[in-house]
Design an enzyme around this catalytic site. Structure first.
Site, mmCIF file in Angstrom:
data_model
loop_
_atom_site.group_PDB
_atom_site.id
_atom_site.type_symbol
_atom_site.label_atom_id
_atom_site.label_comp_id
_atom_site.label_asym_id
_atom_site.label_seq_id
_atom_site.Cartn_x
_atom_site.Cartn_y
_atom_site.Cartn_z
ATOM 1 N N TRP A 9 -10.548 -7.755 16.408
ATOM 2 C CA TRP A 9 -9.887 -6.833 17.270
ATOM 3 C C TRP A 9 -10.422 -5.118 17.037
ATOM 4 O O TRP A 9 -9.756 -4.172 17.438
ATOM 5 C CB TRP A 9 -8.268 -6.751 16.650
ATOM 6 N N LYS A 10 -11.406 -5.101 16.104
ATOM 7 C CA LYS A 10 -11.643 -3.790 15.839
ATOM 8 C C LYS A 10 -10.598 -2.798 15.592
ATOM 9 O O LYS A 10 -9.836 -3.245 14.910
ATOM 10 C CB LYS A 10 -12.849 -3.227 17.242
ATOM 11 N N HIS A 89 -21.446 -5.724 11.027
ATOM 12 C CA HIS A 89 -21.577 -5.939 12.884
ATOM 13 C C HIS A 89 -22.119 -4.522 13.108
ATOM 14 O O HIS A 89 -22.359 -3.678 12.560
ATOM 15 C CB HIS A 89 -19.725 -5.426 12.984
ATOM 16 N N GLU A 157 -25.160 -11.591 17.967
ATOM 17 C CA GLU A 157 -24.693 -10.806 18.937
ATOM 18 C C GLU A 157 -25.537 -9.649 19.423
ATOM 19 O O GLU A 157 -25.714 -8.622 18.507
ATOM 20 C CB GLU A 157 -23.365 -9.963 18.295
ATOM 21 N N GLY A 163 -19.730 -5.613 24.789
ATOM 22 C CA GLY A 163 -19.025 -4.515 25.397
ATOM 23 C C GLY A 163 -19.642 -4.417 26.718
ATOM 24 O O GLY A 163 -19.080 -3.540 27.483
#
Ligand code: PEP
Length: 235
Positions: A9-10, A89, A157, A163
């Protein structure tokens, strides 16, 4: 066993909205699912929702407890009954300049504290375009994974997919999943490694992504903020 789904959810959703979403998800009791929520909610949510597994989004390079204003150690997170944490991340690698060495220290701290790290790796578009992406990922893996561990999760990723709505082709993913799953250092360091893919995952592409060989699950960013999308991905 169902594939592992990790929602990230950042820094989204305030307390009220997050709580309402948890109440909804708690009723559904999905298997093999965890949510990486913002740090201020960790202890509160872990005490309020028994059926949902929570995950931290990062840990400090500092171990234990002490005079480190603003830091959040893996030990502190563990004391909140949290079992997993994302480290490395791409947003932290880019915005906070977390190097591979920093990510490895964070992963080591997680292991020492009894938290399973989810170590993110992924090349940017430049490395993908000039063909050096494999070397780049191998170096990230070699330098970011914990020195020793029973188990951890690697999240592949590609930065160009996060995104952006762009998902690598099946061939591109098959190649990377195979190479990561068979990476000699990963095999040597841990008995149990799970590999998840993250980058523009949604309800329309999740089934296909999970059908690719060598993948154990998915890391979902923006789509996990929508109840409808999350329901479809988890069911
Ligand atoms: C992420 O940031 O880890 C991620 C996978 O984001 P998105 O699903 O929005 O691409």
């Amino acid at each position: 066993m169902k594939p592992l789904i990790i929602a990230n959810w950042k820094m989204n959703l305030n307390l009220e909205k997050s709580f309402a979403m948890m109440e909804y998800l708690e009723k559904s009791s999905y298997e093999n699912f965890m949510i990486a929520i913002s740090a201020p909610y960790l202890a509160y949510f872990a005490k309020s929702f028994y059926k949902i597994k929570f995950c931290a989004q990062d840990v400090s390079t500092v171990e234990g407890y002490g005079a480190y204003t603003g830091e959040m150690s893996a030990d502190l997170i563990k004391s909140c009954k949290i079992s997993h944490s994302i480290v490395g991340h791409s947003e932290r690698r880019q915005l906070m300049r977390d190097s591979n060495m920093v990510v490895q220290k964070k992963a080591d701290n997680c292991i020492k504290a009894g938290i399973e790290p989810i170590i993110c790796v992924g090349e940017n578009l430049e490395f993908r375009r000039d063909g050096n992406y494999k070397e780049f990922i191998f170096q990230q893996i070699n330098e970011s994974i914990p020195r020793s561990a029973d188990s951890f999760i690697v999240a592949y990723e590609p930065v160009w997919s996060i995104g952006t709505g762009i998902v690598p082709t099946t061939e591109e993913l098959s190649e990377m999943f195979y190479l990561i799953k068979h990476h000699p250092k990963l095999i040597r360091v841990a008995k149990n490694i799970q590999l998840v893919y993250g980058g523009s995952v949604n309800s329309s592409n999740c089934k296909h992504l999970l059908s690719i060989e060598n993948i154990d699950g998915l890391l979902v960013g923006s789509a996990s903020l929508s109840k409808k999308e999350l329901d479809l991905i988890l069911s």
